[in-house]
Design an enzyme around this catalytic site. Sequence first.
Site, short mmCIF file in Angstrom:
data_model
loop_
_atom_site.label_atom_id
_atom_site.label_comp_id
_atom_site.label_asym_id
_atom_site.label_seq_id
_atom_site.Cartn_x
_atom_site.Cartn_y
_atom_site.Cartn_z
N TYR A 1 0.81 -1.21 0.00
CA TYR A 1 0.00 0.00 0.00
C TYR A 1 0.85 1.27 0.00
O TYR A 1 0.44 2.29 -0.52
CB TYR A 1 -0.91 0.03 1.24
CG TYR A 1 -2.19 -0.75 1.11
CD1 TYR A 1 -2.16 -2.13 0.93
CD2 TYR A 1 -3.42 -0.12 1.21
CE1 TYR A 1 -3.33 -2.85 0.84
CE2 TYR A 1 -4.59 -0.84 1.12
CZ TYR A 1 -4.55 -2.21 0.94
OH TYR A 1 -5.71 -2.92 0.85
N LYS B 1 4.17 -15.26 3.03
CA LYS B 1 4.45 -16.03 1.81
C LYS B 1 5.96 -16.24 1.77
O LYS B 1 6.64 -15.86 0.80
CB LYS B 1 3.90 -15.25 0.60
CG LYS B 1 3.91 -15.99 -0.72
CD LYS B 1 2.91 -17.14 -0.81
CE LYS B 1 3.10 -17.89 -2.12
NZ LYS B 1 2.29 -19.14 -2.20
N ASP C 1 -1.82 -18.49 1.05
CA ASP C 1 -2.75 -19.28 0.21
C ASP C 1 -3.38 -20.40 1.03
O ASP C 1 -4.59 -20.63 0.99
CB ASP C 1 -2.05 -19.80 -1.06
CG ASP C 1 -0.70 -20.47 -0.82
OD1 ASP C 1 -0.22 -20.44 0.34
OD2 ASP C 1 -0.13 -21.04 -1.77
N ASP D 1 -6.03 -7.41 4.34
CA ASP D 1 -7.19 -6.84 3.64
C ASP D 1 -8.01 -7.96 3.03
O ASP D 1 -9.23 -8.03 3.19
CB ASP D 1 -6.69 -5.87 2.56
CG ASP D 1 -7.85 -5.24 1.79
OD1 ASP D 1 -8.81 -4.80 2.44
OD2 ASP D 1 -7.78 -5.21 0.54
N ASP E 1 -11.80 -9.81 4.58
CA ASP E 1 -13.04 -9.89 3.79
C ASP E 1 -13.49 -11.35 3.68
O ASP E 1 -14.67 -11.66 3.78
CB ASP E 1 -12.84 -9.34 2.37
CG ASP E 1 -13.29 -7.89 2.22
OD1 ASP E 1 -13.12 -7.13 3.21
OD2 ASP E 1 -13.80 -7.52 1.15
#
Length: 368
Positions: free
Chosen positions: A141, A189, A221, A245, A249
């Site tokens: 970001y 990751k 993942d 983020d 969700d």
Amino acid sequence: MKLKVLVGAGDGIGPEVTREAVRILTSVAEFGGYDFQFTEMPIGGQAIRQTGTPLPTATLDAALESDAVLLGAVGSNEFNALPPNRRPEAGLLQLRQALGGFANLRPSFAYKALSANSPLRPEVTDGADILFVRELLGGLYFGEPRAWDRESGAAWNTMRYTRDEVVRVARVAFDLAGHRRKKVTSVDKANVLEVSQLWRATVIEVAQQYPGITLDHQYVDACAMHLMNTPRNFDVVLTENLFGDILSDEAAVITGSLGMLPSATIGGGVNLYEPVHGSAPDIAGKGIANPLGAILTAAMLLRHSAGLENDAQAVELAVRKVLEQGYRTADLLREGQPGQHVSTQEMGRLVHQTLNELIDRRQALHAV
Ligand code: IPM
Ligand code: MN
């Protein structure tokens, strides 16, 4: 207790749901004899329309002088063609950076009354209670360099973290886990990204100061899958900005609706409170949005900025009771499921009324 709250209702459903959250805070203040002062200022698309910029100086100054900032939502389709740095979302990102809060707390709680709302089976979701600690000021970001070079047809962003940035957010996660089920799952990751290797090594280092907390690591993942398969296995999930983020969700699936999720951003000069849901322009102005995410966000404000844990719990209990009584905004109604359809305002009023009864009873108990 005196608290100056800057309210940025923002775009889409932001104003409708924020109104209900402010009503709840006002009621808590009246009952408790606290002095909460609310000032409203434009942010996001609303601010671009009024002043040409998504975070006007007056809004930023007022935010920096307040004790807490309560946001609705930002984002509006009419600005979709603008580059990222001029869109409504840029105002929110600038505000987050200016306020300095780096730890974004996103609880995801499976209400029993809503267990039929999730596409996941009740035996999978029952009892799920996850707290995401999303790093909010680093990663893709904000990392430089970033650009879209139209001539060469290439674009790039940078996922960058320093050790110190990881240490401070990891501490928040471990501290909070100490008050919960004492487990932190760090998500990265690290099989591909150097930045994730730094993340993991740093989290392991911080964990040594918290011998009572169990730490495990998941690749993002795999985590996305485990969240749906075994949501009950998670307590605190610690992760970087973009992964957080996305996963927060995804976790809305466990609760049954994105409209249920609150958030608080702590660790900086002024704490920032915003529901996880966006501006939902397709349903804005219709009085059908779910205000519970915003109301639960107000509860987090009471907890983390006012130190009013009892009142925060009373608000959360009022929400639970209203759901148990079967009241549902449109997003919570399911075919074949019982439920009384209510508007945004009615839902707000029901929580308000239930809260007042709870506080009345509490005060009566104390008076004995
Ligand atoms: C969120 C939102 C924001 C984010 C957007 C509106 C900038 O999606 O708070 O989750 O990506 O952080
Ligand atoms: Mn998001």
